[in-house]
Scaffold this active site. Structure first.
Site, short mmCIF file in Angstrom:
data_model
loop_
_atom_site.label_atom_id
_atom_site.label_comp_id
_atom_site.label_asym_id
_atom_site.label_seq_id
_atom_site.Cartn_x
_atom_site.Cartn_y
_atom_site.Cartn_z
N LYS A 1 -47.81 86.93 52.44
CA LYS A 1 -48.64 87.69 51.48
C LYS A 1 -50.11 87.61 51.87
O LYS A 1 -50.56 86.62 52.44
CB LYS A 1 -48.38 87.13 50.08
CG LYS A 1 -49.56 86.59 49.31
CD LYS A 1 -49.21 86.05 47.94
CE LYS A 1 -50.26 85.05 47.51
NZ LYS A 1 -50.00 84.39 46.24
N ASP B 1 -41.93 80.10 42.34
CA ASP B 1 -43.36 79.87 42.58
C ASP B 1 -43.84 78.74 41.67
O ASP B 1 -43.12 78.32 40.76
CB ASP B 1 -44.14 81.17 42.29
CG ASP B 1 -45.41 81.27 43.11
OD1 ASP B 1 -45.79 80.27 43.76
OD2 ASP B 1 -46.05 82.34 43.11
N ASP C 1 -44.84 83.30 49.06
CA ASP C 1 -45.91 83.15 50.06
C ASP C 1 -45.60 81.95 50.95
O ASP C 1 -44.72 81.14 50.65
CB ASP C 1 -47.30 83.05 49.41
CG ASP C 1 -47.38 81.97 48.34
OD1 ASP C 1 -46.75 80.90 48.53
OD2 ASP C 1 -48.05 82.19 47.32
N THR D 1 -48.62 88.41 42.47
CA THR D 1 -47.85 87.85 43.60
C THR D 1 -46.37 88.19 43.44
O THR D 1 -45.71 88.67 44.37
CB THR D 1 -48.03 86.31 43.65
OG1 THR D 1 -49.42 86.04 43.86
CG2 THR D 1 -47.18 85.66 44.74
#
Ligand code: R5P
Length: 306
Positions: A199, A225, A174, A233
């Site tokens: 995202k 992440d 993201d 995600t």
């Protein structure tokens, strides 16, 4: 050095204590049938500097209440100072008001830590820079550690395995993770190429959609992440990467909360391997064969020795 641990991640706490050449100090944590906790500090802490190790994870409310009672017990027993090692600081994603009327949960947590007279905090890969600001405002010293150096080593290992494949790329799932991915790319020998994914998360349903890739997808993609909770995600990101030509997809995240159906969904996904650290204690029933856990205990030990 007196080290007390809550019950959220005892294996990590024991590892840290052993690396520091000691054992965990005595504490009693009793849970009543109605799930209320009673905490009692057994070892003497009068005028001592103490360390408390407690993370959160899938049960943040339970572990925070336990932590608050430990802190209260320590201060009532005369501890001089308290350093809190909270490798995963739960509620940090609720760091501002997303929709009107919402609570800023992170600020509530930091206020409570101040009220309970925590002097300094050690934590890992905080979700946003705002967390630092909350601690600064309350004059609590924050040591912000990162697992990125550990991931950099792991990435070098993976890239050696694909020595014929110059087509390896880091991925932020993201736009909020751009800073992290740039830092990691800079840490690697060569400036690793990185791409980002846009995202959308529906705040009402929690559903996640990866809508767009910015950059060129490599044959091997390593998604990095801070947190894996439901895994949505990473699964959405890896599906999009796979549709766009990625053949080997790895995932690295500092904090493996692994809530809900996350473990099953990640195991079934196109992801080859999910690498997390032990900032959060992962119960045996949440583990799955694609999961690998790397310890960050020595990074905490090093920080505590300073
Ligand atoms: C979001 O901004 C975070 O960096 C993580 O991507 C997110 O919290 C992961 O949550 P989940 O695994 O539930 O999609």
């Amino acid at each position: 050095m007196l080290i007390f641990s809550g019950s959220s991640n005892l294996p990590l706490a024991k590892k840290i204590a052993s690396q520091l050449g000691t054992t965990l100090s005595k504490i009693e944590i009793h849970t009543f049938p109605d799930r209320e906790n009673r905490v009692r500090i057994i070892d003497k802490v009068l005028d001592k500097d103490v360390i408390v190790i407690q993370s959160t994870g899938v049960s943040p409310n339970r572990y925070y209440m336990e932590l608050f009672f430990i802190l209260d017990g320590l201060k009532r027993s005369g501890a001089r100072s308290v350093t809190l090692v909270i490798p995963y600081l739960g509620y940090q994603r609720q760091d501002h008001i997303f929709r009107s009327g919402e609570a800023v949960s992170l600020e509530v947590i930091v206020n409570l830590l101040k009220t309970l007279r925590v002097d300094s905090v050690i934590s890992f890969d905080l979700h946003s820079l705002r967390t630092q600001e909350f601690f600064n405002t309350k004059r609590i010293k924050l040591s912000h550690l990162s697992a990125l150096s550990v991931f950099a080593k792991e990435i070098k290992r993976i890239s050696r395995r694909f020595s014929d494949d110059s087509n390896l790329v880091l991925v932020s799932p993201d736009m909020g993770g751009i800073r992290r991915i740039k830092l990691l790319s800079g840490m690697l020998d060569e400036q690793f190429p990185y791409i980002t994914i846009e995202k959308n998360r529906d705040l009402n349903t929690g559903s996640v959609e990866s809508v767009k890739i910015n950059g060129k997808v490599g044959k091997t993609a390593i998604i990095v992440d801070d947190v894996i909770s439901t895994g949505k995600t990473l699964i959405a990101a890896s599906n999009l990467l796979s549709e766009n030509g990625a053949q080997h997809i790895y995932v690295m995240a500092t904090h493996g909360i692994l809530s809900g159906e996350g473990p099953e969904d990640l195991q079934k996904s196109v992801i080859k391997k999910v690498i997390v650290t032990d900032t959060i204690g992962i119960r045996p029933n949440r583990r799955f064969s694609k999961l690998e856990v790397i310890s960050i205990a020595s990074l905490i030990t090093k920080e505590l020795r300073k």
